[in-house]
Design a protein around this motif. Structure first.
Motif, PDB file in Angstrom:
ATOM      1  N   GLU A   1       5.329  29.708  -8.880  1.00  0.00           N
ATOM      2  CA  GLU A   1       6.259  29.485  -7.774  1.00  0.00           C
ATOM      3  C   GLU A   1       6.005  30.511  -6.681  1.00  0.00           C
ATOM      4  OE1 GLU A   1      10.530  28.421  -8.209  1.00  0.00           O
ATOM      5  OE2 GLU A   1      10.883  30.363  -7.231  1.00  0.00           O
TER       6      GLU A   1
ATOM      7  N   ASN B   1       5.808  25.201  -7.581  1.00  0.00           N
ATOM      8  CA  ASN B   1       7.038  25.213  -6.786  1.00  0.00           C
ATOM      9  C   ASN B   1       6.853  26.057  -5.533  1.00  0.00           C
ATOM     10  OD1 ASN B   1       8.163  23.891  -8.972  1.00  0.00           O
ATOM     11  ND2 ASN B   1       9.692  25.456  -9.427  1.00  0.00           N
TER      12      ASN B   1
ATOM     13  N   ASN C   1       9.734  27.915  -2.832  1.00  0.00           N
ATOM     14  CA  ASN C   1      11.167  28.158  -2.719  1.00  0.00           C
ATOM     15  C   ASN C   1      11.430  29.193  -1.633  1.00  0.00           C
ATOM     16  OD1 ASN C   1      13.794  27.526  -3.576  1.00  0.00           O
ATOM     17  ND2 ASN C   1      13.182  27.654  -5.740  1.00  0.00           N
TER      18      ASN C   1
ATOM     19  N   THR D   1       7.575  20.839  -6.760  1.00  0.00           N
ATOM     20  CA  THR D   1       8.941  20.870  -6.254  1.00  0.00           C
ATOM     21  C   THR D   1       9.017  21.746  -5.014  1.00  0.00           C
ATOM     22  OG1 THR D   1       9.882  20.582  -8.474  1.00  0.00           O
ATOM     23  CG2 THR D   1      11.348  21.447  -6.784  1.00  0.00           C
TER      24      THR D   1
END
Length: 296
Positions: free
Chosen positions: A85, A103, A105, A123
């Motif tokens: 991530e 990911n 974020n 994601t």
């Protein structure tokens, strides 16, 4: 101070979280992350993970990375079910490699530095922006967008070996989008395609009833597109609002499971430019369930 790995191949094991606040340098050796909870690198500088060695994500491992870049010589993140991530609150450049689960974020744009393959799920978190840049990317798992995907001139190809789903709280805007999965790709959230939307042979594009396939691009290919009809909006054009439609080699499949019969229900046939050719009242096939398939 910095964490330095420079003597023999080493592994980081265990199930407890581990955080590095400063530079992590790997010099001439391989470090394998086998930690199945979380390794966090919180330094936001360029090259927080650096050196002439190799960082390898083990199966089921987690790495949360806040540096603006990764400058290590080799970064391997393809082991089954591992997650990388990028979570800096700011701009990050994504290391050029293949990932399993991936990911982005927190705020700021995270930009692909090359064409990238994601073997598992991808994601985009709330507030985050993932930039496709000018490259072609391959997705083999599910795609969840709860933030923003900035397509630029990129091409995204869904080519998994099991069913894939495009989902999330945001409408995703793609440039070129190709479906070559031999199973269905399910759209559970609306998408816009502003370049070419191609559905390959033996592939099914399957939007749920509320989803709109829109954009200024062109739908084409020789696979199958499902129309998950409802009584109130029973035709192809109400679900596929994308500007261009080249249906000459596509199969349009009306899937009516769950649609109650109504005497006003009609199935509509369009030519390859999306012009209405035929409108016929539906006849129930089995009870109140319909499945009409035709090739334009």
């Amino acid at each position: 101070g910095a964490a330095l790995f420079n003597t023999n191949p080493q592994s980081i094991n265990g199930s407890g979280s581990l955080s590095f606040a400063n530079i992590v340098a790997v010099i001439g050796v391989t470090v394998t992350n086998n930690n199945n909870t979380a390794i966090t690198m919180t330094n936001t500088a360029a090259g927080t993970l650096q050196g002439t060695g190799n960082w390898t994500q083990g199966a089921n491992s987690f790495l949360y990375y806040s540096g603006s870049t990764i400058t290590i010589t080799s970064f391997n993140a393809t082991a089954s079910n591992n997650l990388v991530e990028y979570n800096r609150a700011g701009i990050q450049t994504i290391y050029c490699t293949s990932y399993y689960n991936f990911n982005v974020n927190n705020s700021g744009t995270k930009t692909f530095a090359c064409g990238t393959t994601v073997l598992g799920d991808i994601t985009i978190g709330p507030g985050a922006t993932l930039a496709g840049s000018t490259f072609s990317h391959t997705m083999q798992g599910n795609f969840t967008n709860n933030g923003t995907f900035s397509a630029s001139t990129s091409t995204i190809t869904f080519s998994g070996t099991t069913a894939q789903t495009i989902m999330g709280t945001s409408t995703t805007n793609f440039n070129n989008l190709t479906f070559s999965n031999t199973f269905a790709t399910i759209c559970s959230t609306s998408i816009n395609v502003n370049g070419i939307l191609s559905v390959a042979a033996n592939t099914i594009l399957d939007p749920v009833p509320a989803v709109i396939i829109g954009g200024t691009g062109t739908l084409t290919g020789n696979g199958k597109v499902n129309v998950s009809r409802t009584i109130s909006t029973p035709d192809f054009n109400s679900q596929y609002t994308i500007s261009g439609k080249n249906l000459s080699s596509l199969t349009v499949n009306y899937t009516g499971a769950g649609c109650a019969h109504n005497s006003a229900d009609r199935v509509k046939l369009y030519d390859h430019n999306g012009n209405l050719l035929l409108s016929k009242q539906l006849i129930p096939l089995i009870g109140n369930t319909y499945k009409y398939e035709f090739t334009c």
